[in-house]
Motif scaffolding. Structure first.
Motif, PDB file in Angstrom:
ATOM      1  N   GLY A  11      61.800  30.507  29.871  1.00 18.48           N
ATOM      2  CA  GLY A  11      60.426  30.800  29.613  1.00 18.48           C
ATOM      3  C   GLY A  11      60.327  32.305  30.518  1.00 18.48           C
ATOM      4  N   PRO A  12      59.005  32.628  30.658  1.00 19.60           N
ATOM      5  CA  PRO A  12      58.776  34.032  31.144  1.00 19.60           C
ATOM      6  C   PRO A  12      59.019  34.286  32.507  1.00 19.60           C
ATOM      7  N   GLY A  13      58.756  33.097  33.212  1.00 16.55           N
ATOM      8  CA  GLY A  13      59.104  33.712  34.657  1.00 16.55           C
ATOM      9  C   GLY A  13      58.505  32.155  35.457  1.00 16.55           C
ATOM     10  N   HIS A  82      68.949  31.814  29.404  1.00 13.98           N
ATOM     11  CA  HIS A  82      68.292  33.282  28.963  1.00 13.98           C
ATOM     12  C   HIS A  82      66.909  33.151  29.414  1.00 13.98           C
ATOM     13  N   THR A  83      66.375  34.269  29.653  1.00 13.92           N
ATOM     14  CA  THR A  83      64.677  34.526  29.768  1.00 13.92           C
ATOM     15  C   THR A  83      63.841  34.265  28.762  1.00 13.92           C
ATOM     16  N   GLY A  84      62.798  33.953  28.674  1.00  9.35           N
ATOM     17  CA  GLY A  84      61.838  33.671  27.606  1.00  9.35           C
ATOM     18  C   GLY A  84      62.476  32.678  26.736  1.00  9.35           C
ATOM     19  N   ASP A  85      62.489  33.330  25.347  1.00  8.12           N
ATOM     20  CA  ASP A  85      63.358  32.360  24.334  1.00  8.12           C
ATOM     21  C   ASP A  85      64.522  33.100  24.173  1.00  8.12           C
ATOM     22  N   PRO A  86      65.618  32.436  23.865  1.00  7.63           N
ATOM     23  CA  PRO A  86      67.007  32.958  23.621  1.00  7.63           C
ATOM     24  C   PRO A  86      67.161  33.726  22.483  1.00  7.63           C
ATOM     25  N   SER A  87      66.362  33.202  21.331  1.00  4.23           N
ATOM     26  CA  SER A  87      66.477  34.079  20.223  1.00  4.23           C
ATOM     27  C   SER A  87      65.741  35.500  20.059  1.00  4.23           C
ATOM     28  N   ILE A  88      65.109  35.891  21.152  1.00  2.25           N
ATOM     29  CA  ILE A  88      64.703  37.301  21.255  1.00  2.25           C
ATOM     30  C   ILE A  88      65.428  38.272  22.100  1.00  2.25           C
ATOM     31  N   TYR A  89      66.139  38.914  21.609  1.00  2.33           N
ATOM     32  CA  TYR A  89      66.958  39.814  22.539  1.00  2.33           C
ATOM     33  C   TYR A  89      67.762  39.247  23.530  1.00  2.33           C
ATOM     34  N   VAL A 112      59.434  29.457  26.199  1.00  2.00           N
ATOM     35  CA  VAL A 112      58.246  30.425  26.047  1.00  2.00           C
ATOM     36  C   VAL A 112      58.753  31.746  26.189  1.00  2.00           C
ATOM     37  N   SER A 113      58.338  32.719  25.036  1.00  2.00           N
ATOM     38  CA  SER A 113      58.830  33.881  25.126  1.00  2.00           C
ATOM     39  C   SER A 113      57.781  34.861  25.558  1.00  2.00           C
ATOM     40  N   SER A 114      58.124  35.850  26.388  1.00  2.00           N
ATOM     41  CA  SER A 114      57.309  36.594  27.136  1.00  2.00           C
ATOM     42  C   SER A 114      55.967  37.343  26.202  1.00  2.00           C
ATOM     43  N   PHE A 115      56.365  37.418  24.721  1.00  2.00           N
ATOM     44  CA  PHE A 115      55.307  37.864  24.156  1.00  2.00           C
ATOM     45  C   PHE A 115      54.324  36.747  24.089  1.00  2.00           C
ATOM     46  N   ILE A 164      55.781  45.051  21.630  1.00  2.00           N
ATOM     47  CA  ILE A 164      57.095  46.015  21.849  1.00  2.00           C
ATOM     48  C   ILE A 164      57.838  45.614  23.182  1.00  2.00           C
ATOM     49  N   PHE A 165      58.925  45.313  22.993  1.00  2.00           N
ATOM     50  CA  PHE A 165      59.553  44.614  24.009  1.00  2.00           C
ATOM     51  C   PHE A 165      60.405  45.909  24.631  1.00  2.00           C
ATOM     52  N   LEU A 166      60.696  45.740  26.064  1.00  2.00           N
ATOM     53  CA  LEU A 166      61.782  46.728  26.529  1.00  2.00           C
ATOM     54  C   LEU A 166      61.640  48.232  26.349  1.00  2.00           C
ATOM     55  N   SER A 167      60.381  48.704  26.395  1.00  2.00           N
ATOM     56  CA  SER A 167      59.904  49.918  26.053  1.00  2.00           C
ATOM     57  C   SER A 167      58.911  50.517  26.872  1.00  2.00           C
ATOM     58  N   LYS A 194      55.122  41.486  34.060  1.00  2.00           N
ATOM     59  CA  LYS A 194      55.807  40.170  34.740  1.00  2.00           C
ATOM     60  C   LYS A 194      54.826  39.054  34.224  1.00  2.00           C
ATOM     61  N   ALA A 195      54.517  38.872  33.201  1.00  2.00           N
ATOM     62  CA  ALA A 195      53.449  37.600  32.701  1.00  2.00           C
ATOM     63  C   ALA A 195      54.177  36.293  33.281  1.00  2.00           C
ATOM     64  N   SER A 196      53.159  35.640  33.808  1.00  2.00           N
ATOM     65  CA  SER A 196      53.294  34.410  34.583  1.00  2.00           C
ATOM     66  C   SER A 196      53.888  34.502  35.950  1.00  2.00           C
ATOM     67  N   THR A 222      60.121  45.382  32.735  1.00  2.00           N
ATOM     68  CA  THR A 222      59.600  43.924  32.580  1.00  2.00           C
ATOM     69  C   THR A 222      58.160  43.921  32.341  1.00  2.00           C
ATOM     70  N   ALA A 223      57.928  44.617  31.203  1.00  2.00           N
ATOM     71  CA  ALA A 223      56.505  44.538  30.764  1.00  2.00           C
ATOM     72  C   ALA A 223      56.578  44.518  29.351  1.00  2.00           C
ATOM     73  N   MET A 224      55.249  43.687  28.765  1.00  2.00           N
ATOM     74  CA  MET A 224      55.251  43.751  27.242  1.00  2.00           C
ATOM     75  C   MET A 224      54.267  44.701  26.678  1.00  2.00           C
TER      76      MET A 224
HETATM   77  N1  SAH Z   1      64.317  36.530  25.632  1.00  2.00           N
HETATM   78  C1  SAH Z   1      63.130  37.420  26.095  1.00  2.00           C
HETATM   79  C2  SAH Z   1      63.164  38.755  26.007  1.00  2.00           C
HETATM   80  C3  SAH Z   1      64.350  39.370  26.701  1.00  2.00           C
HETATM   81  S1  SAH Z   1      64.440  41.306  26.571  1.00  2.00           S
HETATM   82  C4  SAH Z   1      61.827  36.831  25.622  1.00  2.00           C
HETATM   83  O1  SAH Z   1      61.980  35.665  24.788  1.00  2.00           O
HETATM   84  O2  SAH Z   1      61.097  37.106  26.453  1.00  2.00           O
HETATM   85  C5  SAH Z   1      63.798  41.653  28.185  1.00  2.00           C
HETATM   86  C6  SAH Z   1      62.375  42.218  27.936  1.00  2.00           C
HETATM   87  O3  SAH Z   1      61.377  41.135  27.574  1.00  2.00           O
HETATM   88  C7  SAH Z   1      61.439  43.032  28.919  1.00  2.00           C
HETATM   89  O4  SAH Z   1      61.900  44.423  28.972  1.00  2.00           O
HETATM   90  C8  SAH Z   1      60.106  42.901  28.615  1.00  2.00           C
HETATM   91  O5  SAH Z   1      59.593  43.759  27.476  1.00  2.00           O
HETATM   92  C9  SAH Z   1      59.859  41.620  28.044  1.00  2.00           C
HETATM   93  N2  SAH Z   1      59.744  40.590  29.328  1.00  2.00           N
HETATM   94  C10 SAH Z   1      60.609  39.538  29.767  1.00  2.00           C
HETATM   95  N3  SAH Z   1      59.978  38.861  30.684  1.00  2.00           N
HETATM   96  C11 SAH Z   1      58.910  39.349  30.734  1.00  2.00           C
HETATM   97  C12 SAH Z   1      57.474  38.887  31.485  1.00  2.00           C
HETATM   98  N4  SAH Z   1      57.477  38.041  32.224  1.00  2.00           N
HETATM   99  N5  SAH Z   1      56.401  39.667  31.090  1.00  2.00           N
HETATM  100  C13 SAH Z   1      56.246  40.600  30.270  1.00  2.00           C
HETATM  101  N6  SAH Z   1      57.494  40.962  29.745  1.00  2.00           N
HETATM  102  C14 SAH Z   1      58.677  40.274  29.605  1.00  2.00           C
END
Ligand code: SAH
Length: 254
Positions: A11-13, A82-89, A112-115, A164-167, A194-196, A222-224
């Motif tokens: 999940g996101p955090g 893995h952070t968020g959902d493993p299938s995304i980056y 729960v993906s960060s998006f 837009i991730f990672l940017s 840092k959502a959540s 760490t921002a979306m």
């Molecule tokens: N698998 C993860 C993404 C990993 S790539 C997912 O599903 O969310 C890492 C990027 O994800 C970060 O650079 C940022 O763009 C985004 N990210 C991860 N956690 C985040 C959070 N809590 N809030 C906002 N963006 C986040």
């Protein structure tokens, strides 16, 4: 007997945004490898006292596999977090292919993906009727390149809802490219840092103002970044809940 390796999304955090299934795997694990750059260590709080915990931020692919494979073969319960959902980056595919080669079975538990967490943080819907019914998940070319057919300029022509991730550190270039690609200057943009997490930050602006806003807030990672008309206030009501629309479950009123 060889144990199955469990990939899980953390999940996101916020530690209560993990699935029950992922938590159960973590709490039962003998070996945990977690992506320490982004996974909140609080999701590991109920791990077994004698669980071996590794932070993959300090490891390369071989080192991760050298922990995973022998442990799974020795019958240990291995969980790869893995952070968020493993299938995304998540860079899970290269791990899974090597597990296949080693004859180690595995499965994947979504998170729960960060998006999604970022949209939730600002109470927005990506698929607003009459505005956009498509979500584009992408990132900009940074230290790792993007396939040429997927450059931001090309994707922008759809004017779909964009995540837009990672940017976030390329905000100037990001907004410039989208404006060049035809987005109006005042297209809304939201950045969720840092959502959540307890130190979550929300910045709302547009394609002209966002580079300065992000710089002033000092956000570099760490921002979306979310872009599109879905962040605005114009849309059509859904057909699904339209009183005159008949669905499988409900007869529309005359
Ligand atoms: N698998 C993860 C993404 C990993 S790539 C997912 O599903 O969310 C890492 C990027 O994800 C970060 O650079 C940022 O763009 C985004 N990210 C991860 N956690 C985040 C959070 N809590 N809030 C906002 N963006 C986040």
């Amino acid at each position: 007997m060889t144990e199955k390796v469990h990939f899980v999304g953390a999940g996101p955090g916020a530690p209560d945004l993990i699935t029950y299934r992922a938590k159960k795997y973590i709490d039962d694990a003998d070996v945990i490898i977690y992506a320490g750059s982004l996974v909140n260590p609080a999701v590991l709080a109920d791990a077994k006292k004698d669980a071996k915990i590794y932070n993959s931020a300090e490891m390369d692919l071989e080192e991760v596999l050298n922990v995973m494979i022998p442990a799974a073969k020795a019958g240990k319960k291995v969980v790869r977090v893995h952070t968020g959902d493993p299938s995304i980056y998540g860079a899970i595919r290269e791990q899974m292919d090597r597990l296949d080669k080693a004859g180690v079975p595995y499965d994947d538990t979504p998170g729960v993906s960060s998006f999604c967490a970022s949209a939730a943080a600002i109470n927005k819907e990506f698929t607003l009727p009459g505005i956009s019914q498509t979500v584009i998940i992408t990132r900009m070319a940074g230290r790792t390149p993007m396939p040429s057919k997927e450059d931001l300029f090309g994707l922008a022509k759809h004017q779909a809802s964009m995540c837009i991730f990672l940017s976030v550190s390329y905000m100037n270039e990001l907004c410039h490219t989208l404006r060049e690609a035809g987005y109006p200057m005042d297209t809304p943009v939201a950045v969720v840092y840092k959502a959540s997490w307890p130190d979550q930050q929300i910045i709302v602006g547009n394609l002209t103002s966002m580079p300065e806003l992000v710089k002033a807030a000092g956000i570099t990672k760490t921002a979306m970044t979310m872009v599109g008309g879905f962040l605005g206030n114009k849309y059509e009501l859904s057909k699904l809940y339209d009183p005159h629309f008949t669905t499988m479950y409900r007869q529309g009123k005359e």
